[in-house]
Design a protein around this motif. Structure first.
Motif, PDB file in Angstrom:
ATOM      1  N   ASP A  78      75.239 -19.461  98.897  1.00 53.58           N
ATOM      2  CA  ASP A  78      76.538 -20.064  99.155  1.00 53.58           C
ATOM      3  C   ASP A  78      77.605 -19.479  98.249  1.00 53.58           C
ATOM      4  OD1 ASP A  78      75.396 -21.783 101.017  1.00 53.58           O
ATOM      5  OD2 ASP A  78      75.163 -23.421  99.584  1.00 53.58           O
ATOM      6  N   HIS A  79      78.736 -19.155  98.849  1.00 49.60           N
ATOM      7  CA  HIS A  79      79.922 -18.748  98.104  1.00 49.60           C
ATOM      8  C   HIS A  79      80.961 -19.845  98.339  1.00 49.60           C
ATOM      9  CE1 HIS A  79      78.674 -14.500  97.330  1.00 49.60           C
ATOM     10  NE2 HIS A  79      77.811 -14.872  98.253  1.00 49.60           N
ATOM     11  N   VAL A  80      81.305 -20.572  97.274  1.00 52.00           N
ATOM     12  CA  VAL A  80      82.204 -21.722  97.358  1.00 52.00           C
ATOM     13  C   VAL A  80      83.549 -21.333  96.769  1.00 52.00           C
ATOM     14  CG1 VAL A  80      82.524 -24.134  96.691  1.00 52.00           C
ATOM     15  CG2 VAL A  80      80.210 -23.250  97.096  1.00 52.00           C
TER      16      VAL A  80
ATOM     17  N   SER B 276      77.980 -15.937  89.650  1.00 52.46           N
ATOM     18  CA  SER B 276      79.265 -15.658  89.008  1.00 52.46           C
ATOM     19  C   SER B 276      80.090 -16.937  89.051  1.00 52.46           C
ATOM     20  CB  SER B 276      80.005 -14.518  89.706  1.00 52.46           C
ATOM     21  OG  SER B 276      80.342 -14.877  91.030  1.00 52.46           O
ATOM     22  N   GLY B 277      80.954 -17.102  88.079  1.00 56.39           N
ATOM     23  CA  GLY B 277      81.803 -18.295  88.026  1.00 56.39           C
ATOM     24  C   GLY B 277      81.048 -19.513  87.535  1.00 56.39           C
ATOM     25  N   ASP B 278      81.712 -20.668  87.619  1.00 50.84           N
ATOM     26  CA  ASP B 278      81.144 -21.939  87.196  1.00 50.84           C
ATOM     27  C   ASP B 278      80.994 -22.838  88.412  1.00 50.84           C
ATOM     28  OD1 ASP B 278      81.403 -20.967  84.610  1.00 50.84           O
ATOM     29  OD2 ASP B 278      83.251 -22.074  84.214  1.00 50.84           O
ATOM     30  N   LEU B 279      80.044 -23.763  88.348  1.00 53.93           N
ATOM     31  CA  LEU B 279      79.797 -24.674  89.453  1.00 53.93           C
ATOM     32  C   LEU B 279      79.640 -26.085  88.907  1.00 53.93           C
ATOM     33  CD1 LEU B 279      79.010 -25.136  92.481  1.00 53.93           C
ATOM     34  CD2 LEU B 279      76.637 -24.760  91.759  1.00 53.93           C
TER      35      LEU B 279
ATOM     36  N   VAL C  94      78.676 -29.111  84.663  1.00 54.97           N
ATOM     37  CA  VAL C  94      79.171 -27.791  85.048  1.00 54.97           C
ATOM     38  C   VAL C  94      78.129 -26.781  84.602  1.00 54.97           C
ATOM     39  CG1 VAL C  94      80.967 -26.064  84.724  1.00 54.97           C
ATOM     40  CG2 VAL C  94      81.581 -28.487  84.913  1.00 54.97           C
ATOM     41  N   ILE C  95      77.667 -25.969  85.542  1.00 56.86           N
ATOM     42  CA  ILE C  95      76.731 -24.911  85.190  1.00 56.86           C
ATOM     43  C   ILE C  95      77.450 -23.572  85.322  1.00 56.86           C
ATOM     44  CG2 ILE C  95      74.623 -26.171  85.647  1.00 56.86           C
ATOM     45  CD1 ILE C  95      74.497 -24.973  88.387  1.00 56.86           C
ATOM     46  N   ARG C  96      77.114 -22.685  84.445  1.00 55.92           N
ATOM     47  CA  ARG C  96      77.812 -21.402  84.367  1.00 55.92           C
ATOM     48  C   ARG C  96      76.909 -20.273  84.840  1.00 55.92           C
ATOM     49  NH1 ARG C  96      81.903 -23.643  82.417  1.00 55.92           N
ATOM     50  NH2 ARG C  96      81.996 -25.033  80.666  1.00 55.92           N
TER      51      ARG C  96
END
Length: 99
Positions: free
Chosen positions: A47-49, A71-74, A85-87
């Motif tokens: 998934d790309h959010v 990549s990024g944070d979720l 928040v996971i990085r």
């Protein structure tokens, strides 16, 4: 151990504006009788959010959710209020809610 190779280009795609998802197994609107699951594993989604977007609060009945941001944070939170928040490079495992 059984090994099954599914090339990336053979996965189903879904575009929802804020979400671009690729499904390895039958999931949501994608149904392929040859790709129902793999043992106890039911879903593998790539998934790309979009930034600042995401799924609404939802239960995790009868399943564990494993998230690995590449990549990024979720920010991932379940309907019981658990989450964080996971990085990129982190791994989050969310276990099922009690019945």
């Amino acid at each position: 151990m059984k090994t099954v190779y599914h090339a990336a280009y053979t996965r189903a795609e879904a575009h929802h504006g804020w979400l671009h998802s690729r499904h390895t197994f039958s999931f949501a609107g994608y149904h392929n009788p040859q790709r129902m699951n793999f043992g106890a594993l039911r879903v593998i989604n790539d998934d790309h959010v979009a930034a600042g977007m995401g799924f609404g609060t939802h239960p995790h009945h009868n399943m564990e959710i494993i998230s690995i941001p590449l990549s990024g944070d979720l920010a991932h939170r379940d309907s019981m209020g658990n989450g964080c928040v996971i990085r990129s490079g982190d791994i989050q495992v969310m276990s099922p809610e009690p019945a």
